[in-house]
Write a protein that holds these residues in place. Structure first.
Motif, mmCIF file in Angstrom:
data_model
loop_
_atom_site.group_PDB
_atom_site.id
_atom_site.type_symbol
_atom_site.label_atom_id
_atom_site.label_comp_id
_atom_site.label_asym_id
_atom_site.label_seq_id
_atom_site.Cartn_x
_atom_site.Cartn_y
_atom_site.Cartn_z
ATOM 1 N N ASN A 110 7.850 -5.992 6.152
ATOM 2 C CA ASN A 110 8.289 -5.868 4.371
ATOM 3 C C ASN A 110 7.351 -5.064 3.814
ATOM 4 O O ASN A 110 7.502 -5.236 2.797
ATOM 5 N N LEU A 111 6.608 -3.619 4.408
ATOM 6 C CA LEU A 111 6.178 -2.460 3.631
ATOM 7 C C LEU A 111 6.819 -1.758 2.604
ATOM 8 O O LEU A 111 6.634 -1.752 1.000
ATOM 9 N N PRO A 112 8.418 -1.663 3.413
ATOM 10 C CA PRO A 112 8.679 -1.003 2.011
ATOM 11 C C PRO A 112 9.423 -1.990 0.508
ATOM 12 O O PRO A 112 9.383 -1.421 -0.308
ATOM 13 N N THR A 113 9.307 -3.080 0.661
ATOM 14 C CA THR A 113 9.823 -3.686 -0.504
ATOM 15 C C THR A 113 8.356 -3.728 -1.236
ATOM 16 O O THR A 113 8.371 -4.298 -2.142
ATOM 17 N N LEU A 114 7.255 -4.035 -0.567
ATOM 18 C CA LEU A 114 5.604 -4.151 -1.283
ATOM 19 C C LEU A 114 5.121 -3.426 -2.317
ATOM 20 O O LEU A 114 4.535 -3.426 -2.694
ATOM 21 N N TYR A 115 4.979 -2.213 -1.180
ATOM 22 C CA TYR A 115 5.045 -0.863 -1.608
ATOM 23 C C TYR A 115 5.628 0.109 -1.923
ATOM 24 O O TYR A 115 6.635 0.443 -0.391
ATOM 25 N N VAL A 116 5.989 0.905 -3.076
ATOM 26 C CA VAL A 116 7.043 2.024 -3.394
ATOM 27 C C VAL A 116 6.724 3.209 -2.167
ATOM 28 O O VAL A 116 7.512 3.962 -2.004
ATOM 29 N N TRP A 117 5.021 3.575 -1.565
ATOM 30 C CA TRP A 117 5.052 4.453 -1.004
ATOM 31 C C TRP A 117 5.400 4.692 0.335
ATOM 32 O O TRP A 117 5.738 5.332 0.810
#
Length: 191
Positions: A110-117
Motif C-alpha cells: 500500500n505504498l501509493p496510499t501512504l506516500y505521494v511519491w
C-alpha cells in the motif's frame, strides 16, 4: 549452607511453564481482539487513514523490537551485570522481528496510499522529480541496508547462543561468551 544454595539454584533454573502458557493464551486473545478492531477500522474508516494508523503502529513496535536488539548488543559488549535481569526481556522482544518483517508486507503493498511519491502520477510532478534526483545523489555513496533483515539474522544467532549458554552448566566467561561480543560489535553498527 551449601544445601540452601543448591535449593536456590534449582529454583532459579525451574521454568514456570504453566504461568508462561497462561500468559501466552492471554496474548493470543488480545491479539485476536486487536485483529477484530483493525478489521473494523479498515471497514469503517477511509482506507488512507487506516494505513496511516497502521504505519504509525508498525513504526512504534519496530522501534521497540530494534531498540531491544540494540540494548541487548550493548549489554553483550559491556559485559556488565546491569543487563542480566533485562537481557531476557530484550531477547524476548527481539524475537518479534520475524513478525515485523511479515507485518511490513501490507505497507509495501500500500505504498501509493501512504506516500505521494509512490503514486504513478508522481512521475510527472517536477517537484517530486527534483527531490528524487537530490536524494539519489546523496544516497548513492551509501550502501543500502535493511535494519530488519540484518536484525533478523542477529536475533537468530544471539538468541540461539544464549539458549545454548543457559542449557549448559554454569561456567566462567570464555570463548562462547566472546562470540556474542564479536557479533554484537558489528551488529550494533548495522541496526
Amino acid at each position: 549452607m551449601a544445601h540452601n544454595e543448591l535449593n536456590q539454584e534449582a529454583l532459579l533454573r525451574e521454568r514456570p511453564t504453566a504461568d508462561i502458557a497462561k500468559l501466552r493464551s492471554r496474548g493470543v486473545m488480545l491479539g485476536a481482539v486487536g485483529l477484530v478492531g483493525a478489521a473494523a477500522g479498515y471497514l469503517t474508516q477511509e482506507h488512507s487513514l487506516f494505513w496511516q494508523s497502521y504505519l504509525i503502529g508498525y513504526i512504534f513496535w519496530l522501534g521497540i523490537t530494534l531498540g531491544s536488539l540494540a540494548l541487548l548488543m550493548v549489554q553483550y559488549l559491556s559485559g556488565g551485570a546491569w543487563g542480566m535481569l533485562a537481557r531476557r526481556v530484550f531477547e524476548a522482544s527481539t524475537r518479534n522481528i520475524w513478525l515485523m518483517l511479515v507485518l511490513f508486507v501490507p505497507i509495501a503493498v500500500n505504498l501509493p496510499t501512504l506516500y505521494v511519491w509512490a503514486r504513478p502520477e508522481a512521475l510527472a510532478d517536477p517537484e517530486i522529480q527534483d527531490k528524487r534526483s537530490t536524494s539519489t545523489r546523496r544516497s548513492s555513496s551509501r550502501a543500502p541496508r535493511s535494519s530488519s533483515s540484518s536484525g533478523a539474522g542477529l536475533t537468530f544467532l544471539l538468541n540461539r547462543w544464549s539458549k545454548e549458554q543457559d542449557d549448559s552448566a554454569p561456567r566462567l566467561p570464555g570463548p562462547l561468551d566472546r562470540r556474542m561480543r564479536v557479533l554484537a560489535g558489528p551488529g550494533l553498527s548495522c541496526t
